[in-house]
Design an enzyme around this catalytic site. Structure first.
Site, PDB file in Angstrom:
ATOM      1  N   LYS A 152       0.805  -1.228   0.000  1.00 23.06           N
ATOM      2  CA  LYS A 152       0.000   0.000   0.000  1.00 23.06           C
ATOM      3  C   LYS A 152       0.843   1.286   0.000  1.00 23.06           C
ATOM      4  O   LYS A 152       0.392   2.307  -0.502  1.00 23.06           O
ATOM      5  CB  LYS A 152      -0.968   0.007   1.197  1.00 23.06           C
TER       6      LYS A 152
ATOM      7  N   ASP B  81     -10.197   2.963   1.665  1.00 20.60           N
ATOM      8  CA  ASP B  81     -10.482   2.208   2.908  1.00 20.60           C
ATOM      9  C   ASP B  81     -11.295   3.061   3.885  1.00 20.60           C
ATOM     10  O   ASP B  81     -12.339   2.639   4.387  1.00 20.60           O
ATOM     11  CB  ASP B  81      -9.177   1.785   3.598  1.00 20.60           C
TER      12      ASP B  81
ATOM     13  N   GLY C 125     -17.275  -4.622   9.856  1.00 21.76           N
ATOM     14  CA  GLY C 125     -16.172  -4.470   8.914  1.00 21.76           C
ATOM     15  C   GLY C 125     -16.515  -4.936   7.509  1.00 21.76           C
ATOM     16  O   GLY C 125     -15.843  -4.557   6.544  1.00 21.76           O
TER      17      GLY C 125
ATOM     18  N   GLY D 298      -6.105   1.454  17.580  1.00 22.00           N
ATOM     19  CA  GLY D 298      -5.209   1.036  16.517  1.00 22.00           C
ATOM     20  C   GLY D 298      -4.605   2.257  15.839  1.00 22.00           C
ATOM     21  O   GLY D 298      -5.162   3.371  15.905  1.00 22.00           O
ATOM     22  N   ALA D 299      -3.438   2.037  15.216  1.00 21.96           N
ATOM     23  CA  ALA D 299      -2.769   3.135  14.507  1.00 21.96           C
ATOM     24  C   ALA D 299      -2.039   2.601  13.274  1.00 21.96           C
ATOM     25  O   ALA D 299      -1.112   3.225  12.771  1.00 21.96           O
ATOM     26  CB  ALA D 299      -1.798   3.844  15.445  1.00 21.96           C
ATOM     27  N   GLY D 300      -2.455   1.428  12.778  1.00 24.49           N
ATOM     28  CA  GLY D 300      -1.880   0.855  11.562  1.00 24.49           C
ATOM     29  C   GLY D 300      -2.554   1.460  10.334  1.00 24.49           C
ATOM     30  O   GLY D 300      -3.206   2.509  10.412  1.00 24.49           O
ATOM     31  N   GLY D 301      -2.393   0.766   9.198  1.00 23.11           N
ATOM     32  CA  GLY D 301      -2.914   1.301   7.935  1.00 23.11           C
ATOM     33  C   GLY D 301      -4.412   1.563   7.965  1.00 23.11           C
ATOM     34  O   GLY D 301      -4.886   2.612   7.507  1.00 23.11           O
ATOM     35  N   ALA D 302      -5.190   0.615   8.513  1.00 22.78           N
ATOM     36  CA  ALA D 302      -6.650   0.783   8.537  1.00 22.78           C
ATOM     37  C   ALA D 302      -7.033   1.958   9.433  1.00 22.78           C
ATOM     38  O   ALA D 302      -7.866   2.797   9.065  1.00 22.78           O
ATOM     39  CB  ALA D 302      -7.315  -0.506   9.024  1.00 22.78           C
TER      40      ALA D 302
HETATM   41  P1  NDP Z   1      -1.500  -3.053  10.607  1.00 25.51           P
HETATM   42  O1  NDP Z   1      -0.609  -4.236  10.753  1.00 25.51           O
HETATM   43  O2  NDP Z   1      -1.063  -1.878   9.805  1.00 25.51           O
HETATM   44  O3  NDP Z   1      -1.867  -2.489  12.103  1.00 25.51           O
HETATM   45  C1  NDP Z   1      -2.274  -3.372  13.121  1.00 25.51           C
HETATM   46  C2  NDP Z   1      -2.783  -2.567  14.304  1.00 25.51           C
HETATM   47  O4  NDP Z   1      -3.296  -3.485  15.285  1.00 25.51           O
HETATM   48  C3  NDP Z   1      -1.711  -1.741  15.015  1.00 25.51           C
HETATM   49  O5  NDP Z   1      -2.288  -0.582  15.561  1.00 25.51           O
HETATM   50  C4  NDP Z   1      -1.270  -2.695  16.135  1.00 25.51           C
HETATM   51  O6  NDP Z   1      -0.714  -2.024  17.256  1.00 25.51           O
HETATM   52  C5  NDP Z   1      -2.605  -3.289  16.518  1.00 25.51           C
HETATM   53  N1  NDP Z   1      -2.478  -4.577  17.197  1.00 25.51           N
HETATM   54  C6  NDP Z   1      -2.083  -5.767  16.665  1.00 25.51           C
HETATM   55  N2  NDP Z   1      -2.135  -6.723  17.611  1.00 25.51           N
HETATM   56  C7  NDP Z   1      -2.550  -6.136  18.761  1.00 25.51           C
HETATM   57  C8  NDP Z   1      -2.803  -6.595  20.098  1.00 25.51           C
HETATM   58  N3  NDP Z   1      -2.627  -7.876  20.424  1.00 25.51           N
HETATM   59  N4  NDP Z   1      -3.253  -5.712  21.017  1.00 25.51           N
HETATM   60  C9  NDP Z   1      -3.435  -4.403  20.688  1.00 25.51           C
HETATM   61  N5  NDP Z   1      -3.217  -3.902  19.443  1.00 25.51           N
HETATM   62  C10 NDP Z   1      -2.779  -4.764  18.505  1.00 25.51           C
HETATM   63  O7  NDP Z   1      -2.869  -3.643  10.074  1.00 25.51           O
HETATM   64  P2  NDP Z   1      -4.039  -2.833   9.313  1.00 25.51           P
HETATM   65  O8  NDP Z   1      -4.219  -1.518   9.994  1.00 25.51           O
HETATM   66  O9  NDP Z   1      -3.806  -2.885   7.860  1.00 25.51           O
HETATM   67  O10 NDP Z   1      -5.297  -3.765   9.615  1.00 25.51           O
HETATM   68  C11 NDP Z   1      -5.914  -3.764  10.892  1.00 25.51           C
HETATM   69  C12 NDP Z   1      -7.200  -4.556  10.791  1.00 25.51           C
HETATM   70  O11 NDP Z   1      -8.115  -3.881   9.929  1.00 25.51           O
HETATM   71  C13 NDP Z   1      -7.001  -5.960  10.201  1.00 25.51           C
HETATM   72  O12 NDP Z   1      -7.756  -6.856  10.966  1.00 25.51           O
HETATM   73  C14 NDP Z   1      -7.564  -5.857   8.812  1.00 25.51           C
HETATM   74  O13 NDP Z   1      -8.133  -7.081   8.387  1.00 25.51           O
HETATM   75  C15 NDP Z   1      -8.647  -4.805   9.014  1.00 25.51           C
HETATM   76  N6  NDP Z   1      -8.962  -4.113   7.753  1.00 25.51           N
HETATM   77  C16 NDP Z   1     -10.252  -4.154   7.342  1.00 25.51           C
HETATM   78  C17 NDP Z   1     -10.627  -3.549   6.173  1.00 25.51           C
HETATM   79  C18 NDP Z   1     -12.042  -3.644   5.741  1.00 25.51           C
HETATM   80  O14 NDP Z   1     -12.339  -3.246   4.614  1.00 25.51           O
HETATM   81  N7  NDP Z   1     -12.952  -4.122   6.586  1.00 25.51           N
HETATM   82  C19 NDP Z   1      -9.658  -2.813   5.320  1.00 25.51           C
HETATM   83  C20 NDP Z   1      -8.314  -2.800   5.870  1.00 25.51           C
HETATM   84  C21 NDP Z   1      -8.000  -3.458   7.038  1.00 25.51           C
HETATM   85  P3  NDP Z   1       0.869  -1.683  17.332  1.00 25.51           P
HETATM   86  O15 NDP Z   1       1.069  -0.406  16.558  1.00 25.51           O
HETATM   87  O16 NDP Z   1       1.091  -1.524  18.781  1.00 25.51           O
HETATM   88  O17 NDP Z   1       1.586  -2.855  16.729  1.00 25.51           O
END
Ligand code: NDP
Length: 282
Positions: free
Chosen positions: A71, A107, A248, A130-134
């Site tokens: 991405k 997204d 979702g 959360g603070a990842g891509g989504a």
């Molecule tokens: P990323 O890998 O970019 O980010 C993952 C996030 O989850 C981070 O904030 C991470 O925190 C957090 N995390 C992971 N494990 C834990 C835990 N055990 N406890 C607390 N926080 C945790 O993933 P994405 O952002 O791309 O995806 C996140 C979710 O969104 C996925 O499940 C994906 O399937 C879903 N998604 C859904 C979409 C839809 O259309 N419905 C589209 C895109 C994504 P940290 O920074 O601390 O590691």
């Protein structure tokens, strides 16, 4: 009757790709719209992404999706970015406009469109887990949709603070970072509770984000980014507390609707797309 054996091509570049159900949802939409188009799900390793984009250009693909891990990396192979993609710093949908490949991020837009079936986000305070891509995509679009205050709650401080800095610098919303270290109580003034971490994603369906569900109140709308399963443990708990919910699957379907509109100029029926996914047993 004249034949047209040259189908318009779209698709997806990701790795892994085998468990991505988008092809089923998009091809159901093409059939519903009566379009002679295809969506080809491709597994592309990171070191071949440039070749894949050049191949799509050479073959005249109308556009494609990028998912993990492409991405951000795809941006250097594109000609231009749309506004959301520029702010978010990531692209999930590429659109061919003339000879140019334009990167969009649908997204967060899909999330907001799905949320609007439940409530209007403008004017409501939000907490995003959360603070990842989504989470980045969702938080930016909530801010652009008129959410005035956004709390970003994340396990890791670095990514959480980076998202807060982005929101404060590039959107009208006021954002702050709160660490996620233990059961998180939602403030009563919160209108929108958004779970955008990966906790609870299949196959780990019994995992529950560490949120104190006793702090959920009936005026709150609770949204989950997890699409598989659509009814997560968090959403079940929220419903039992009297909250309205957005799942979702709605986000997945609506980002697809927006992508198909970019590619074809037509509006597919989201219900047909959702049903195609539900028929898979999601
Ligand atoms: P990323 O890998 O970019 O980010 C993952 C996030 O989850 C981070 O904030 C991470 O925190 C957090 N995390 C992971 N494990 C834990 C835990 N055990 N406890 C607390 N926080 C945790 O993933 P994405 O952002 O791309 O995806 C996140 C979710 O969104 C996925 O499940 C994906 O399937 C879903 N998604 C859904 C979409 C839809 O259309 N419905 C589209 C895109 C994504 P940290 O920074 O601390 O590691």
């Amino acid at each position: 009757m004249p034949h047209d054996f040259l189908q318009a091509l779209t698709g997806s570049f990701a790795m892994p790709a085998a468990e991505n159900p988008t092809v089923v949802m998009v091809e159901a939409a093409f059939r519903q719209l009566g379009l002679n188009w295809r969506y080809i799900n491709c597994e592309v390793p990171p070191e071949r992404l440039g070749d894949a984009v050049r191949g799509a250009r050479a073959m005249g693909w109308r556009g494609f999706n990028c998912s993990i891990p492409h991405k951000v990396a795809v941006i250097e192979h594109l000609d231009e970015l749309g506004e959301s993609a520029r702010i978010i710093g990531a692209v999930n949908t590429i659109v061919r406009r003339g000879d140019r490949l334009v990167g969009e991020n649908t997204d967060g837009q899909g999330f907001v469109q799905a949320l609007r079936a439940v409530c209007e986000p403008a004017g409501q305070d939000a907490v995003v887990f959360g603070a990842g891509g989504a989470a980045r995509a969702v938080a930016v679009e909530l801010a652009l949709a008129g959410v005035p205050r956004i709390d970003i709650v994340n396990r890791g401080r670095e990514r959480g603070e980076a998202l807060v800095a982005l929101l404060n610098a590039r959107t009208p919303a006021e954002a702050r970072f709160l660490p996620w270290n233990g059961s998180f109580r939602i403030r009563p003034a919160t209108g929108l509770v958004v779970h955008a971490s990966s906790v609870g994603l299949y196959p780990d369906v019994e995992a529950m984000p560490d949120i104190d569900t006793d702090s959920l109140q009936p005026h709150m709308v609770v949204a989950d980014g997890i699409h598989n399963p659509p009814l997560t443990r968090l959403l079940r708990a929220a419903r039992s507390r009297g909250c309205r919910t957005a799942d979702g699957l709605g986000m997945l379907v609506n980002q697809g609707v927006i992508g198909i509109r970019h590619w074809t100029g037509r509006d597919p029926d989201p219900q047909v797309m959702r049903q195609a996914l539900l028929d898979l047993g999601l």
